[in-house]
Every structure is written in C-alpha cells, then in structure tokens.
Motif scaffolding. Sequence first.
Motif, short mmCIF file in Angstrom:
data_model
loop_
_atom_site.label_atom_id
_atom_site.label_comp_id
_atom_site.label_asym_id
_atom_site.label_seq_id
_atom_site.Cartn_x
_atom_site.Cartn_y
_atom_site.Cartn_z
N THR A 62 10.72 -37.81 -0.49
CA THR A 62 9.73 -38.85 -0.73
C THR A 62 9.91 -39.40 -2.13
OG1 THR A 62 8.13 -37.78 0.73
CG2 THR A 62 7.25 -39.37 -0.83
N TYR A 63 9.70 -40.70 -2.28
CA TYR A 63 9.84 -41.36 -3.58
C TYR A 63 8.51 -41.94 -4.02
CZ TYR A 63 14.68 -40.54 -2.71
OH TYR A 63 15.86 -39.88 -2.46
N MET A 64 8.14 -41.65 -5.25
CA MET A 64 6.94 -42.23 -5.83
C MET A 64 7.34 -43.15 -6.97
SD MET A 64 3.43 -40.52 -7.34
CE MET A 64 3.90 -40.24 -9.04
N ALA A 65 7.06 -44.44 -6.78
CA ALA A 65 7.24 -45.42 -7.85
C ALA A 65 5.89 -45.71 -8.47
CB ALA A 65 7.85 -46.70 -7.29
N VAL A 66 5.88 -46.03 -9.75
CA VAL A 66 4.67 -46.44 -10.44
C VAL A 66 4.91 -47.81 -11.05
CG1 VAL A 66 3.87 -44.09 -10.90
CG2 VAL A 66 5.37 -45.21 -12.54
N SER A 67 3.88 -48.61 -11.12
CA SER A 67 4.03 -49.95 -11.67
C SER A 67 4.51 -49.87 -13.12
CB SER A 67 2.70 -50.69 -11.61
OG SER A 67 2.83 -52.00 -12.12
N GLY A 68 5.67 -50.46 -13.38
CA GLY A 68 6.30 -50.40 -14.70
C GLY A 68 7.50 -49.48 -14.72
N GLY A 69 7.47 -48.43 -13.89
CA GLY A 69 8.55 -47.45 -13.86
C GLY A 69 8.32 -46.31 -14.84
N LEU A 70 8.89 -45.17 -14.55
CA LEU A 70 8.75 -44.00 -15.42
C LEU A 70 9.52 -44.21 -16.71
CD1 LEU A 70 9.15 -41.22 -12.72
CD2 LEU A 70 7.03 -41.97 -13.81
N ASP A 71 8.92 -43.78 -17.81
CA ASP A 71 9.51 -43.99 -19.13
C ASP A 71 10.16 -42.70 -19.61
OD1 ASP A 71 10.24 -44.92 -21.59
OD2 ASP A 71 8.21 -44.98 -22.43
N VAL A 72 11.43 -42.54 -19.27
CA VAL A 72 12.25 -41.45 -19.82
C VAL A 72 13.46 -42.10 -20.47
CG1 VAL A 72 11.48 -39.73 -18.12
CG2 VAL A 72 13.51 -41.13 -17.64
N PRO A 73 14.14 -41.40 -21.38
CA PRO A 73 15.24 -42.04 -22.12
C PRO A 73 16.39 -42.48 -21.22
CG PRO A 73 14.53 -40.03 -23.21
CD PRO A 73 13.84 -40.05 -21.88
N LEU A 129 4.43 -37.22 -18.01
CA LEU A 129 5.33 -38.37 -17.91
C LEU A 129 4.64 -39.62 -18.42
CD1 LEU A 129 6.69 -37.65 -14.34
CD2 LEU A 129 8.01 -37.44 -16.46
N SER A 130 5.40 -40.44 -19.12
CA SER A 130 4.90 -41.73 -19.57
C SER A 130 5.37 -42.82 -18.61
CB SER A 130 5.41 -42.04 -20.97
OG SER A 130 4.92 -41.11 -21.90
N VAL A 131 4.67 -43.94 -18.63
CA VAL A 131 4.98 -45.07 -17.76
C VAL A 131 5.18 -46.31 -18.60
CG1 VAL A 131 4.10 -46.52 -15.88
CG2 VAL A 131 3.67 -44.05 -15.85
#
Length: 315
Positions: free
Chosen positions: A112-123, A151-153
């Motif tokens: 399963t894939y979870m997307a968040v508006s903006g996308g996950l903020d990893v380097p 996690l940041s977004v």
Amino acid sequence: MCIRIKVPGPLTTVQDLGRIGHMHSGFQQSGAMDWYAASLANILCGNDVNSAVLEMTLGGITCRFLEPVAFALCGADMYAVLDGIPVPMQQVVMAPAGSLLKMGMAKTGCRTYMAVSGGLDVPLVMGSRSTNLRCKVGGLAGRGLRAGDVLSVLPGVSFVSGFYAPYKKPVHGETLIRAIPGPQNDYFTKNGMQTFFTAAYAVTPASDRMGMKLSGPAPEAISGTDIISDGIALGSVQIPAGGQPIILLSDRQTVGGYAKIATVIKADLPKLAQLRPGDTIRFIKTDRKEALSALGKMQEYLANIQAQIQTQRKG
C-alpha cells in the motif's frame, strides 16, 4: 514535523520512482515496487508523480498527524481507519491535527502507498528520496521506519477533496505476467522456452524488494546459464544454476552473471509488486509493440485522472 510513527508495520520505507542514472556506479535504482499505485496516490494529492510516498508491505502503519495533512492510499487495502472512521482507498482524505491513522494487514495484495499533499520531506540523495536498504542511503536514514520516527511534509498544493479514482484491486490466485524473451533466451532449448512460457511458478517466501524467487519447473538450458556479467534491467528474469527463476525488481543488483530468459514488461510490474508468497504466476510471451501499448494505456489513465483533478480545481 507532521507525522509521528507509532507502529511501523512489517516493512515501511520512503520511496519515489527511483534513483535513475547511477547503476553504472553500483547504486541500485530502488523506488516504489508498484509504480502505478504510487503515482496514482501522488496525483490524487496534487503532487508530481515522483514525490516521496510511504510504501507499506503486507501490513500498514499506525501514525499520529501532528498537523493537518491531506493524504491518499492506493494499492492493497489495509483497512485504514482515521479516528475510528474507515478511510476510503484511492481518495484524498483530510486528517486534522492530532488525528490517529491505524492500518491493519492486507487481506489481498502486498503493498500500500500513502501519499501526502506536498510529498514527504526527506533528503535527496543522488536525485531521489527512495530508500536503498542494502546501501543504507536515502529515505529516512537509509532504513525502514521505526516507532517514534517523525516525518516532515513539503508544502502542499491544492487538491480536490473527495475525488475518487477507480483502481483494480489486487487479488489472490494465479496471475498472468507478460514478458519479452531475452536478452539471453538463446541459452535455453526450445523445450526450455516452452516450459518457461507454459508452466505455473509459485512465489516463495524468500522474495523481497531485490528479487521475486519462484518455484517451479526449471527451463532446460543448452549448456548451463553462466554468462559474463552484464547489466540487469528492471523485470529481468534470471535463471541461476539451480534452474529456479528470479524476477529482479526495484532493489536488484546492477549486474549479474546468469542468463536472463525474459524480461517482464513495465505495465505488469505493478501486478508483481502485489503478489505474496504462495501466489502463482504464468508467463505470457509478448513483444515490444504490446509492451509499449500496455504502458501507454496506463500512462494515459494517470494523465486523464490528473486532467480531471486540474479541471475540478479550476472550476
């Protein structure tokens, strides 16, 4: 900081569509196993298809949203509930600050894939946010998520709340997988090729993001399957000395020294990503023309969904 992980699930990693252009340096491509579901989840959230998402395997996460977050789930249904209310699949849902998302085990399918508006903020590492578990780079410290991770977004864009995108759900049982013979199909006898394209192969528990190991009749080789190591494409079906096929996937090695009897087409890789141990495969011989046509239809569907969302957004 937007998302605190309480339960990480069996294996949850940050993925995008992969680390392209670095295999010559020995770095695997990585990226979402089911590129189609990951892309659809991102499109629903108004993101670029290459934005970073969470890939959950067999079972999902439990997390607390520390700030308001819009998210979408695509792929295997893991019976997600947000503050006790069931979360629909393939649809954007708004999670208020403080809300709790709980996900269970997949009844059918695998990821399963979870997307968040903006996308996950990893380097970004070599142009990608994908987790490479073997090299321990990318994603969140190059590893799977753990309890307590936060996690940041990235800043989000506008999305269409409640927009639903039809998606064929993964099912158990036998799956037909289209593959193009080669590049080393000449290492196998005519009977060996016929065996490969007619026999049923079972997915074994030894399968992972690197390769799907199969169990079934060994395709007859002319004189062994050792070759001078060469590059490995996504979906290559390698036949090692034991004769049991291995489909090489997102975290595959960059080169290999066994003959590759066939290559699974990109359009059918999402089907593979949703298979689990015990499921069976039959390979169907196809050609480049059909491979491009099948991929074009999937890309056209994603583009149409994106266009519908943009139209509703403007309206």
